[in-house]
Design an enzyme around this catalytic site. Structure first.
Site, PDB file in Angstrom:
ATOM      1  CE  LYS A  31     -18.041   1.439 -19.026  1.00 37.10           C
ATOM      2  NZ  LYS A  31     -18.368   1.499 -20.177  1.00 37.10           N
ATOM      3  CB  THR A  32     -21.036  -0.838 -23.753  1.00 27.84           C
ATOM      4  OG1 THR A  32     -19.983  -0.336 -23.092  1.00 27.84           O
ATOM      5  CG2 THR A  32     -22.110  -0.042 -24.962  1.00 27.84           C
ATOM      6  CG  ASP A 217     -20.423   4.615 -19.245  1.00 28.55           C
ATOM      7  OD1 ASP A 217     -20.225   3.937 -18.565  1.00 28.55           O
ATOM      8  OD2 ASP A 217     -20.200   4.274 -20.647  1.00 28.55           O
ATOM      9  CD  GLU A 218     -16.106   4.810 -18.709  1.00 28.19           C
ATOM     10  OE1 GLU A 218     -16.139   4.428 -17.684  1.00 28.19           O
ATOM     11  OE2 GLU A 218     -15.794   4.209 -19.940  1.00 28.19           O
ATOM     12  CD  GLN A 248     -12.139  -0.069 -15.477  1.00 27.12           C
ATOM     13  OE1 GLN A 248     -11.690   0.249 -16.674  1.00 27.12           O
ATOM     14  NE2 GLN A 248     -12.999  -0.476 -15.362  1.00 27.12           N
ATOM     15  NE  ARG A 587      -8.203  -1.474 -19.886  1.00 30.16           N
ATOM     16  CZ  ARG A 587      -9.686  -1.128 -19.945  1.00 30.16           C
ATOM     17  NH1 ARG A 587      -9.896  -0.974 -20.341  1.00 30.16           N
ATOM     18  NH2 ARG A 587      -9.973  -1.350 -18.736  1.00 30.16           N
TER      19      ARG A 587
END
Length: 697
Positions: A31-32, A217-218, A248, A587
């Site tokens: 996504k980044t 973002d987020e 998330q 993770r």
């Protein structure tokens, strides 16, 4: 621009810029990369001015990473963009409109500890017992109100219980004291811009014109204030791109509302939705496990992660006998992995609560495994750093009573609590600052010192100012005269602070105390100073969000621990625990170890636990399960049988015999303990009531 290194969904997300866009980005789906490429595409291909783009993320670290990536794509133009956290953006709006909101340009930002200090002071003024009315609970309630955009006047409608009425009273005084201090708290950095826009539509329109392309973002982590601010700023052009993953969403305890991302299509009915499901981080085994857990949640948007990294190894599930066995298994496995070539910094141990870390650390120490605990006392939370910052803040803003009270007698200069109290009362009476009412005595010498430093700051760099403050105030001299290891460490921390001011000067090319203090106020991420190189990382699952490791151990996978006991009776909280488990699993890049124990001692209590339901939700074909060897288990069982099964009825006055202390007499009896007086030199001892070493005579 060449977009060949993007997959089809990523490319679609970069190219669509004609209206509201929701990018549902699964863990490890790049996504980044999509966000940074999208921004570069707008500037290089669509000729959009960098000044017209607003990019918001949730941590300073993420904002810096985004800036660096965009700089690599478009060069110096990246410096012209507003890429920041919500709070940094809010601070910019406040600084540009301070007078409109009734503040001078030298306003201070109170951190969490400062806010708590103010609340404690108000409780004292109101004669409320802090044992009955917990200051931290009241501060947290005020913070929640602000994040939900509830003013003191609005809160009056909800204040029904005795505690809520006390909160209301404190909230009103708290806001007044912030105003008197020419100060705002961290929550005001979101609340005040909304007030600014609501009360001044013309100013809102200016910012809507300025920021025509908005990327957040987020988005699943936004609270009410962040959500409202996003909607207001994007309302004119509606070119808002929200990126996030409802699976998330793990920060409801901070006020985050995951429903914001679920409702995006209701808020923007013409929104385009793109799912990023191709994962570049983890093996297929790990992703299949994550998918099989999260699909048990009802409140979510369906997506299914798939891997580009091949099948991978099965997930190792270890059922330990107890907490000690769990710790031994983790430490010995890490030692073995390291001997096979794994680097320590590529390994993480995750747990649900901080209380679990102590015994894991002990096991790692025994094995000589280097490690660090993420989320320990941050650099800026250390006493000497907070003292130094208080001096700097007072030099910048003489109305800052909180900073003044912190350091007026640091180092000790004979200014007692009574003097401070009298100055406080006089300042309240005259409705001015404590600094203004100081006219005599030792306090006047302190005031003169600050006035001298105010003059000096105009002539020196920030780093030179730190040296002047440390010398002039006596902070450095006091620590040097202590000649202790603790004082040495604190001196080193103060020296380290100078490296931060120097880096700021080099990076920003300016020596503004005002700008530096505002930047420091926004730094909350301990990882900025400790990247754990050459060390195994220990942290809670909440802390690991956004990070990745080759090998991940998740310990304490038991009912009542993970999922947490507090969530077992509430379905929405249980779903958040499952999202937390999903975050933990995703993770891991290559190896995942899930560990649970049949029994453990936690918070001083021995408890038997069932394996976590989340373990049962993972398809058994993905798992390789091992247990403690039978003979080792039997031996450990025998070692643990040190308590009598039957309850012993001790009475005050009973004579007893202890295997080590000999004969004695019972002095006091509680539910679990017995206090016994033994002969000199042993004296009085508190003992476990049903331990086999103690018996009635």
């Amino acid at each position: 621009m060449n977009l060949d290194d993007l997959n089809e969904q990523q490319r679609s997300a970069v190219l669509y810029n004609d209206g509201p866009l929701l990018i549902l980005a699964g863990a490890g789906s790049g996504k980044t990369k999509v966000l940074t490429t999208k921004i570069a595409y707008l500037i290089l291909e669509k000729n959009i001015s960098p000044y017209s783009i607003l990019a918001i993320t949730f941590t300073n670290k993420a904002a810096r990473e985004m800036k660096d990536r965009i700089s690599n794509l478009i060069g110096e133009q990246a410096r012209k963009m507003q890429i920041s956290t919500f709070h940094s953006f809010g601070l910019r709006l406040l600084r540009e409109n301070a007078k409109v909101l009734g503040y001078t340009s030298t306003f201070s930002i109170m951190d969490s500890d400062d806010s708590l200090t103010i609340v404690k002071k108000i409780l004292k003024e109101l004669n409320y017992d802090p044992k009955m009315y917990n200051p931290r609970a009241i501060k947290n309630q005020i913070s929640s109100c602000k994040n939900e955009l509830i003013s003191p006047n609005n809160y009056e409608k909800y204040a029904v219980s005795e505690f809520e009425k006390v909160v209301l009273e404190v909230y009103k005084r708290y806001e007044k004291k912030l105003s008197q201090n020419n100060a705002v708290d961290f929550d005001d950095l979101l609340l005040l811009p909304i007030r600014l826009f609501r009360e001044n539509p013309n100013i809102l329109q200016e910012y809507q014109e300025r920021y025509q392309y908005i990327l957040i973002d987020e988005y699943q982590d936004t609270n009410e204030a962040q959500y409202v601010l996003s909607k207001m700023i994007s309302a004119r052009y509606r070119t808002i791109c929200a990126v996030g993953d409802n699976d998330q969403a793990i920060y409801s305890f901070r006020g985050a509302n995951y429903k914001n991302i679920l409702n995006f299509e209701k808020d923007y009915q013409d929104a385009k939705v793109i799912k990023l499901e191709q994962n570049y981080r983890s093996t297929k085994m790990i992703l299949d496990a994550a998918n099989s857990v999260i699909r048990n949640n009802k409140a979510r948007k369906e997506k299914n992660l798939f891997s580009t990294k091949g099948e991978g190894e099965k997930i190792k599930v270890y059922r330990a006998y107890d907490g000690n066995d769990e710790n031994h298994y983790v430490a010995s496995t890490i030692k073995k992995l390291h001997e096979e070539g794994k680097r320590y910094e590529d390994i993480a141990i995750l747990y649900r609560t901080n209380a679990q870390s102590r015994t894991i650390e002990e096991a790692l120490l025994k094995e000589g495994i280097p490690h660090h605990v993420v989320g320990g006392l941050s650099f800026y939370a250390r006493r000497e750093i907070k003292d130094l910052l208080a001096y700097l803040r007072l030099i910048h803003n003489q109305n800052d009573n909180v900073s003044l009270e912190r350091i007026i007698n640091v180092p000790k200069r004979g200014i007692g609590l009574r003097t401070i109290e009298e100055l406080n009362q006089e300042a309240d009476l005259k409705n001015t600052s404590i600094f203004d009412v100081i006219t005599s005595g030792k306090a006047l010498a302190f005031k003169t010192l600050i006035l001298d430093l105010i003059r000096i700051q105009e002539e020196v760099t920030l780093t030179e100012l730190i040296d002047k403050v440390l010398e002039a105030t006596g902070m450095k001299k006091e620590l040097e005269s202590e000649k202790s290891l603790d004082a040495e460490v604190r001196l080193e921390n103060l020296e380290e602070f100078k490296s931060i001011t120097r880096a700021f000067e080099e990076r920003e090319g300016l020596v503004s105390l005002e700008d530096f203090l505002y930047e420091v106020s926004l730094v909350t991420d301990k990882n900025e100073y400790d990247n754990g190189e050459g060390q195994v990382s220990l942290m809670t699952v909440h802390s690991v969000k956004g990070l990745e490791y080759d090998t991940v151990f998740v310990v304490g996978m038991e009912e009542g621990l993970f999922p947490h006991l507090n969530a077992l009776l509430d379905n929405s909280e249980l779903e958040e625990e499952r999202r937390l488990c999903y975050v933990a699993i995703t993770r891991a890049k290559e190896n995942l170890y899930l560990v649970c124990a049949r029994r453990r001692v936690l918070y001083g209590k021995d408890q038997a636990n069932q394996p976590s339901r989340f373990l049962g939700e993972i398809d058994s074909s993905l798992i390789e399960t091992t247990h403690m060897e039978e003979d080792k288990q039997e031996k450990q069982l025998n070692q643990e049988e040190v308590f009598r099964k039957e309850e012993v009825d001790y009475q005050v006055g009973d004579f007893v015999y202890h295997e080590n202390f000999g004969a004695g007499r019972v002095m006091e009896v509680s539910d679990t303990l017995v206090t016994v007086a033994f002969k000199h030199p042993i004296g009085i001892r508190k003992l476990m009531k049903n331990h086999k070493s103690l018996s009635k005579v």
